[in-house]
Design a protein around this motif. Structure first.
Motif, PDB file in Angstrom:
ATOM      1  N   GLN A 826       0.829  -1.186   0.000  1.00  0.00           N
ATOM      2  CA  GLN A 826       0.000   0.000   0.000  1.00  0.00           C
ATOM      3  C   GLN A 826       0.872   1.247   0.000  1.00  0.00           C
ATOM      4  N   GLU A 827       0.331   2.297  -0.612  1.00  0.00           N
ATOM      5  CA  GLU A 827       1.024   3.593  -0.606  1.00  0.00           C
ATOM      6  C   GLU A 827       0.311   4.531   0.349  1.00  0.00           C
ATOM      7  N   ASP A 828       1.054   5.360   1.009  1.00  0.00           N
ATOM      8  CA  ASP A 828       0.488   6.335   1.948  1.00  0.00           C
ATOM      9  C   ASP A 828      -0.548   5.695   2.880  1.00  0.00           C
ATOM     10  N   PRO A 829      -0.133   4.746   3.675  1.00  0.00           N
ATOM     11  CA  PRO A 829      -1.109   4.037   4.518  1.00  0.00           C
ATOM     12  C   PRO A 829      -1.723   4.964   5.564  1.00  0.00           C
ATOM     13  N   LEU A 830      -2.991   4.735   5.860  1.00  0.00           N
ATOM     14  CA  LEU A 830      -3.679   5.473   6.914  1.00  0.00           C
ATOM     15  C   LEU A 830      -3.212   4.937   8.257  1.00  0.00           C
ATOM     16  N   VAL A 831      -2.706   5.771   9.128  1.00  0.00           N
ATOM     17  CA  VAL A 831      -2.182   5.334  10.427  1.00  0.00           C
ATOM     18  C   VAL A 831      -3.328   5.294  11.423  1.00  0.00           C
ATOM     19  N   LEU A 832      -3.717   4.097  11.835  1.00  0.00           N
ATOM     20  CA  LEU A 832      -4.782   3.919  12.823  1.00  0.00           C
ATOM     21  C   LEU A 832      -4.324   2.899  13.851  1.00  0.00           C
ATOM     22  N   ASP A 833      -4.996   2.898  14.995  1.00  0.00           N
ATOM     23  CA  ASP A 833      -4.685   1.846  15.959  1.00  0.00           C
ATOM     24  C   ASP A 833      -5.418   0.565  15.552  1.00  0.00           C
ATOM     25  N   ALA A 834      -5.223  -0.492  16.361  1.00  0.00           N
ATOM     26  CA  ALA A 834      -5.777  -1.793  16.001  1.00  0.00           C
ATOM     27  C   ALA A 834      -7.302  -1.748  15.908  1.00  0.00           C
ATOM     28  N   GLN A 835      -7.943  -1.004  16.816  1.00  0.00           N
ATOM     29  CA  GLN A 835      -9.397  -0.917  16.792  1.00  0.00           C
ATOM     30  C   GLN A 835      -9.869  -0.240  15.511  1.00  0.00           C
ATOM     31  N   GLY A 836      -9.154   0.821  15.103  1.00  0.00           N
ATOM     32  CA  GLY A 836      -9.521   1.518  13.878  1.00  0.00           C
ATOM     33  C   GLY A 836      -9.409   0.633  12.659  1.00  0.00           C
ATOM     34  N   GLN A 895     -24.003  15.060   8.059  1.00  0.00           N
ATOM     35  CA  GLN A 895     -23.346  15.453   9.308  1.00  0.00           C
ATOM     36  C   GLN A 895     -21.912  14.911   9.366  1.00  0.00           C
ATOM     37  N   LEU A 896     -21.715  13.707   8.854  1.00  0.00           N
ATOM     38  CA  LEU A 896     -20.370  13.128   8.838  1.00  0.00           C
ATOM     39  C   LEU A 896     -19.441  13.919   7.921  1.00  0.00           C
ATOM     40  N   ARG A 897     -19.991  14.404   6.781  1.00  0.00           N
ATOM     41  CA  ARG A 897     -19.141  15.164   5.843  1.00  0.00           C
ATOM     42  C   ARG A 897     -18.651  16.453   6.485  1.00  0.00           C
ATOM     43  N   GLU A 898     -19.452  17.002   7.380  1.00  0.00           N
ATOM     44  CA  GLU A 898     -19.081  18.262   8.000  1.00  0.00           C
ATOM     45  C   GLU A 898     -18.018  18.086   9.085  1.00  0.00           C
ATOM     46  N   ALA A 904      -5.900  11.123  15.297  1.00  0.00           N
ATOM     47  CA  ALA A 904      -6.205   9.691  15.240  1.00  0.00           C
ATOM     48  C   ALA A 904      -7.500   9.364  15.989  1.00  0.00           C
ATOM     49  N   GLN A 905      -7.715   9.998  17.159  1.00  0.00           N
ATOM     50  CA  GLN A 905      -8.915   9.699  17.924  1.00  0.00           C
ATOM     51  C   GLN A 905     -10.156  10.185  17.189  1.00  0.00           C
ATOM     52  N   ASP A 906     -10.042  11.366  16.586  1.00  0.00           N
ATOM     53  CA  ASP A 906     -11.156  11.896  15.807  1.00  0.00           C
ATOM     54  C   ASP A 906     -11.459  10.977  14.621  1.00  0.00           C
ATOM     55  N   ALA A 907     -10.400  10.477  14.022  1.00  0.00           N
ATOM     56  CA  ALA A 907     -10.567   9.550  12.904  1.00  0.00           C
ATOM     57  C   ALA A 907     -11.275   8.275  13.361  1.00  0.00           C
ATOM     58  N   LEU A 908     -10.925   7.810  14.524  1.00  0.00           N
ATOM     59  CA  LEU A 908     -11.544   6.594  15.050  1.00  0.00           C
ATOM     60  C   LEU A 908     -13.034   6.836  15.322  1.00  0.00           C
ATOM     61  N   ASN A 909     -13.363   7.992  15.915  1.00  0.00           N
ATOM     62  CA  ASN A 909     -14.765   8.317  16.166  1.00  0.00           C
ATOM     63  C   ASN A 909     -15.543   8.424  14.847  1.00  0.00           C
ATOM     64  N   PHE A 910     -14.892   9.020  13.841  1.00  0.00           N
ATOM     65  CA  PHE A 910     -15.510   9.137  12.521  1.00  0.00           C
ATOM     66  C   PHE A 910     -15.825   7.748  11.957  1.00  0.00           C
ATOM     67  N   LEU A 911     -14.844   6.857  12.017  1.00  0.00           N
ATOM     68  CA  LEU A 911     -15.044   5.511  11.488  1.00  0.00           C
ATOM     69  C   LEU A 911     -16.165   4.791  12.230  1.00  0.00           C
TER      70      LEU A 911
END
Length: 1021
Positions: A826-836, A895-898, A904-911
């Motif tokens: 993969q190129e430019d991998p998204l950095v997330l924790d295991a839960q993400g 609402q999600l688009r906004e 990382a935590q915000d990204a996890l909440n988004f997911l």
């Protein structure tokens, strides 16, 4: 720290205790000599001033040296003869032909001896490889202690040092160990001592019960050295605590004391000297109380101040008598050890004032009468003091005390009892002792010392359903058909309405035995462990044995046996009490075992290669049966208090299999639901209100599952940056990717190995739990990585590391070391924790269009915008654009688009929110006629469900009912549950209770939809 540096540190700690230092190369001895002859000669002259003038001292020294160098008959027997000499029990003849016992070592005054510690001591003879001991502690020129050390920072540990002593030094130069009291192996962080040549699993730590239990590392090692290598301790052990069993009939054995045994034996000895009449010894079950009694008896018999006492070793079983006979026969000969075969013979021994040791059972005191012996130097040491000891005059213990009115009584127990009928503390405890306990060896100390292993309680309650009304109707019809009157109906109802009827149900027997066989073959059997089954009564013990043997002969079991390759077949046998009385059930008489047959059955159970793998019991062998290779106990009988405690400690003995598997945990599978009873059984009765789950040694399966999950998540976090890692793909590419990551990140490999070893120890214990099924692929992948990690190390290092895992785990690893698929980079991998990562995978599985076989799968992590595009596409595809569902879900996507993804935590909440919307879309597409629920507020959700499905005429507001349900469910979930199934049943019962309170039926709608929502949104496991 280098090995030599730590070696010097041990010497520094030894000097203040009275040891003098002489470098090994400067010792006045040849490297071929075991004894420093000059120091031995000087000591004999110095310690025997009154008689030594009549001796040819050089001839005495030569005789001693010859005894030391003789190893015919094996090291244990040679060691016994030399230590007998060192204790002053060998006589020498002077020039006039008169025999004298000469003192070779002054065991009472350590300072009267020549005490030397030396480093780098070489031993050699022509034709053999020279060996060099790290440290040797000499007393009067005799090497009493050998120490092998390893560096605290090296890979090798204390076990490697112990193996060198056993397999190299003692094997090649056994005569150097004939004067040996004990050997020590230490790696700077742990210290263990043992008899040279003894299996490593019986080497043990040496501490003090008066010290802080949490002492660890180098501070713990220093304290152990100060205690164990103190000259007073070495000589005390030499004089009083090294015992042998070389009386024949088995393998020669040397017994060394555990430190709590040593402490307690001295306390018993001193209390007798002080005129005390009783004392209670409380040592955790399985930590060696029987041997403690032997050590205490030896101390008392050897002390002339006790005026030739009679020591009664008392048990409620004959096994103790057999266990102790060999030790005392070796130590004192047959003349001082007595095993009365009958009550009359016991009464005769006591009436005749016989001295020495009488090993007997409490039952032989029945009818002994009063004042059989009025001597005050009769000391009774009672094993398992809580069981048969009672203050009631007519009890066996009461009759014994009446027969021996002035005897002193010391009780040994792991489960003291304080009830209305029996009070072990009052019966044996001295009021001046804290809590009426003279000496205590706690559960936590026993576990920390690895004298016992923790026990895991694995609840599997057997549920059953009963239609009470239909059952009663059928019974009434039966009674009417046979014209039964009310008394007859009552008699039948009582007889067949008992718990026995439930346990004897053939379907229940099959269900329990099937689970026993499946559970055993999946775990304990693969590691060479054996099992015990506790059934409700004797008849069921026979029925379970038959059913287990039937299942073991089936195809599924034969497949496992073939896979493991240890046995062609395995069997179960029953062990129950069957009398020869006339009224004994004829069906049970074939199961009556003679004493010899029972001993043979136990021997086969203890033999790893014997196919007898199950013992099925109901009362026998639940206490007093010491089987270290018992790994699991299947408990299907209601038990309470100390009986339950002793039963659940059956699997807590330490054990190492012939293949090197180390038993780290015992397992109790509970079919009754005894968690609360276990909690009460392990509570310390001397501490009011004492709690603590399992008393520190009983662990619920749920706790181990949680620990496994936490450790697994830690490994996922560690490997989060590995490109393209898919834990379900354990092919070569995945293994190589992880190895590359571990090689390029300092410390990562060590962290990975440490956590994987923990997973490997936990997995055999929890692998049958359905909550771990989703981790199997990832665990197998981690195992494949682990096997490759140490390829760069030597074969021996790799073998030793893998031996920690156990055969079952190795089978899992080996089954998955092959390639399944290659994952594109993969190129430019998204950095997330295991839960993400886990959420992202599930999210994409829901909304990303499936690729055809000819399309290349896109493994690149999408951006937040791409995720929303996928979700919107799924919405447009599956939902009618004019429906209320579409409007609600589209608003949620807007609402999600906004939302701005900042970290990382915000990204996890988004997911997580995106996943909820995606699931709602999928569910809405499957059930177009049902309303969609997206509210985050549980009460709002429940209100809508109740409103949509409310029956006509409902007079309460849906919100009131929903609020109460939410409150009750939340409160119910806050309780402590044994497992998820019990928790979920509790929640359903609580919900039903609320419905009944509002006069609503807990069946149909809206109850079914309410429960479905609660299970989906409250009970996420």
């Amino acid at each position: 720290m280098r090995e030599r540096e730590f070696q010097n540190l041990v010497i520094q700690w030894s000097l203040p205790m009275g040891w003098g230092f002489t470098a090994g190369r400067l010792l006045p001895r040849e490297t071929t000599q075991t004894v420093i002859v000059g120091q031995l000669r000087e000591a004999i002259v110095r310690l025997n001033p009154e008689v030594i003038g009549g001796f040819d001292v050089d001839a005495v020294v030569a005789e001693i040296v010859a005894t030391v160098n003789a190893v015919e008959g094996g090291l244990v027997r040679a060691n016994e003869q030399v230590l007998r000499l060192l204790r002053g029990r060998k006589e020498f003849r002077d020039r006039d032909g008169v025999w004298h016992a000469l003192k070779v070592i002054d065991v009472e005054d350590p300072a009267a001896n020549t005490l030397i510690v030396s480093d780098e001591v070489t031993i050699t003879i022509p034709g053999k490889t020279s060996r060099r001991f790290d440290l040797v502690y000499w007393v009067n020129g005799l090497p009493l202690v050998v120490v092998e050390v390893k560096s605290p920072t090296a890979k090798s540990g204390w076990a490697d040092a112990a193996r060198e002593i056993n397999d190299v030094y003692a094997a090649e130069y056994p005569w150097f160990f004939t004067p040996n009291v004990f050997a020590v192996a230490c790696d700077g962080l742990k210290l263990r001592f043992g008899a040279a040549g003894a299996p490593i699993n019986v080497w043990q730590p040496f501490r003090s019960t008066g010290d802080d239990e949490n002492l660890s590392g180098q501070a713990d090692v220093q304290r152990s050295i100060e205690l164990l290598l103190n000259p007073a301790t070495v000589l005390d052990m030499l004089a009083n605590f090294v015992l042998f069993d070389t009386s024949g009939g088995g393998v020669d054995k040397k017994y060394l004391p555990r430190y709590p045994q040593m402490e307690a034996a001295h306390l018993i000895h001193q209390r007798v000297l002080d005129g005390g009449s009783k004392g209670l010894i409380w040592h955790h079950q399985g930590s060696g109380k029987t041997l403690l009694m032997v050590f205490a008896a030896s101390l008392l018999l050897a002390d002339t101040r006790t005026e030739s006492p009679t020591i009664i070793l008392l048990s409620d079983r004959t096994q103790l008598v057999r266990q102790t006979s060999g030790v005392f026969t070796s130590a004192m000969g047959d003349a001082y050890f007595h095993q009365p075969a009958t009550s009359a013979e016991l009464r005769s021994l006591l009436a005749d004032d016989v001295r020495g040791v009488i090993s007997t059972t409490v039952h032989k005191f029945a009818g002994a009468g009063k004042n059989l012996s009025a001597r005050g130097n009769i000391i009774v040491l009672v094993d398992e003091a809580h069981r048969t000891q009672s203050a009631r005059e007519k009890s066996l213990a009461g009759q014994m005390r009446a027969a021996l009115p002035h005897a002193r009584f010391f009780g040994m127990t792991g489960t003291p009892v304080r009830t209305l009928a029996t009070d072990t503390f009052a019966l044996f405890g001295e009021e001046s002792d804290p809590g009426r306990v003279m000496h205590r060896y706690s559960v936590t100390r026993s576990l920390r010392d690895e004298a016992t292993v923790p026990v895991m309680l694995e609840p599997h309650p057997v549920a059953f359903e009963m239609d009470d009304q239909a059952l009663q109707a059928e019974f009434d019809q039966f009674a009417d058909d046979f014209d039964l009157d009310d008394p007859d109906r009552e008699t039948l109802s009582r007889k067949f309405g008992r718990l026995t009827s439930v346990f004897a149900n053939p379907d229940r027997i099959h269900a329990v035995c099937q689970h026993i066989v499946d559970h055993y073959l999946a775990g304990a059997y693969r590691n060479g462990l054996k099992a015990q089954v506790v059934a409700y009564n004797r008849e069921l013990a026979v029925a379970y044995t038959d059913k287990i043997n039937e299942l073991l002969a089936g195809f599924e079991a034969s497949q496992v046996l073939a896979e493991v390759g240890q046995h062609d077949r395995i069997t179960a046998e029953v062990n129950i009490s069957v009398s020869d009385a006339k009224d004994e059930d004829p069906a049970l008489r074939p199961f009556r075992l003679s004493e010899a047959e029972e001993e043979e059955q136990k021997r086969r159970f203890l033999a790893p290669d014997d196919p007898l793998c199950f013992l099925v019991v109901t009362a026998k062998l639940m206490t007093g049966f010491d089987a270290p290779n018992e790994g699991v106990l299947y408990l299907d009988k209601p038990l309470k208090a100390h009986t339950l405690f002793q039963t659940i400690t059956r699997p807590n003995r330490t054990w190492i299999s012939p293949t090197g598997f180390v038993k780290t945990t015992g397992v109790v599978v509970d079919y009754i639901g005894l968690a609360e009873e276990v909690q009460r059984a392990v509570t310390d009765p001397t501490t009011p209100g004492a709690a603590g789950r399992g008393g520190g040694f009983v662990t619920d399966l749920t706790e181990l599952v949680a620990e496994f999950r936490t450790t697994f998540a830690r490994l996922e976090d560690l490997l989060a940056d590995v490109d393209g890692l898919d834990l379900t793909a354990h092919g070569y590419q995945s293994v190589r990717a992880i190895n590359t990551f571990l090689d390029t990140h300092p410390g990562a490999a060590e962290a990975f190995a440490q956590d994987y070893r923990l997973l490997a120890r936990l997995y055999p214990l929890i692998n049958t739990d359905k909550r771990t099924a989703k981790y199997r692929d990832g665990f197998a992948l981690f195992g494949s990585v682990y096997t490759t990690l140490f390829k760069k190390s030597s074969d021996q290092e790799r073998k030793e590391r893998l031996s920690e895992l156990g055969p079952m785990v190795l089978d899992i690893i080996n089954a998955h070391v092959h390639s399944f698929s290659v994952v594109a980079s993969q190129e430019d991998p998204l950095v997330l924790d295991a839960q993400g990562i886990a959420i992202l995978k599930e999210l994409l599985a829901l909304v990303r269009p499936k690729t055809s076989k000819n399309d290349d799968e896109d493994n690149r992590p999408p951006s937040a915008a791409e995720i929303l595009d996928h979700i919107k596409a799924a919405l447009d595809k599956d939902i009618d654009p004019n429906s209320a569902k579409y409007t609600a879900l589209a608003e949620r996507i807007r609402q999600l688009r906004e939302r701005l993804i900042q970290n990382a935590q915000d990204a996890l909440n988004f997911l997580a929110e995106a996943l909820r919307v995606a699931r709602a879309i999928v569910d809405a597409g499957k059930h177009p006629d049902e309303p969609v629920v997206l509210d985050d507020d549980h009460i709002g959700v429940l209100s809508r469900i109740i409103h949509d499905h409310a029956p006509p005429g409902l007079t309460i507001t849906e919100k009131n009912l929903a609020e109460e349900i939410d409150r009750v469910v939340t409160h119910t979930l806050a309780r402590s549950w044994d497992n998820a199934d019990a928790r979920n049943r509790g929640v359903r019962r609580a919900t039903a209770a609320v419905f009944r309170r509002y006069a609503l039926k807990p069946v149909g709608e809206p109850y079914d939809s309410t429960v479905a929502y609660i299970e989906a949104h409250y009970l996420v496991d």
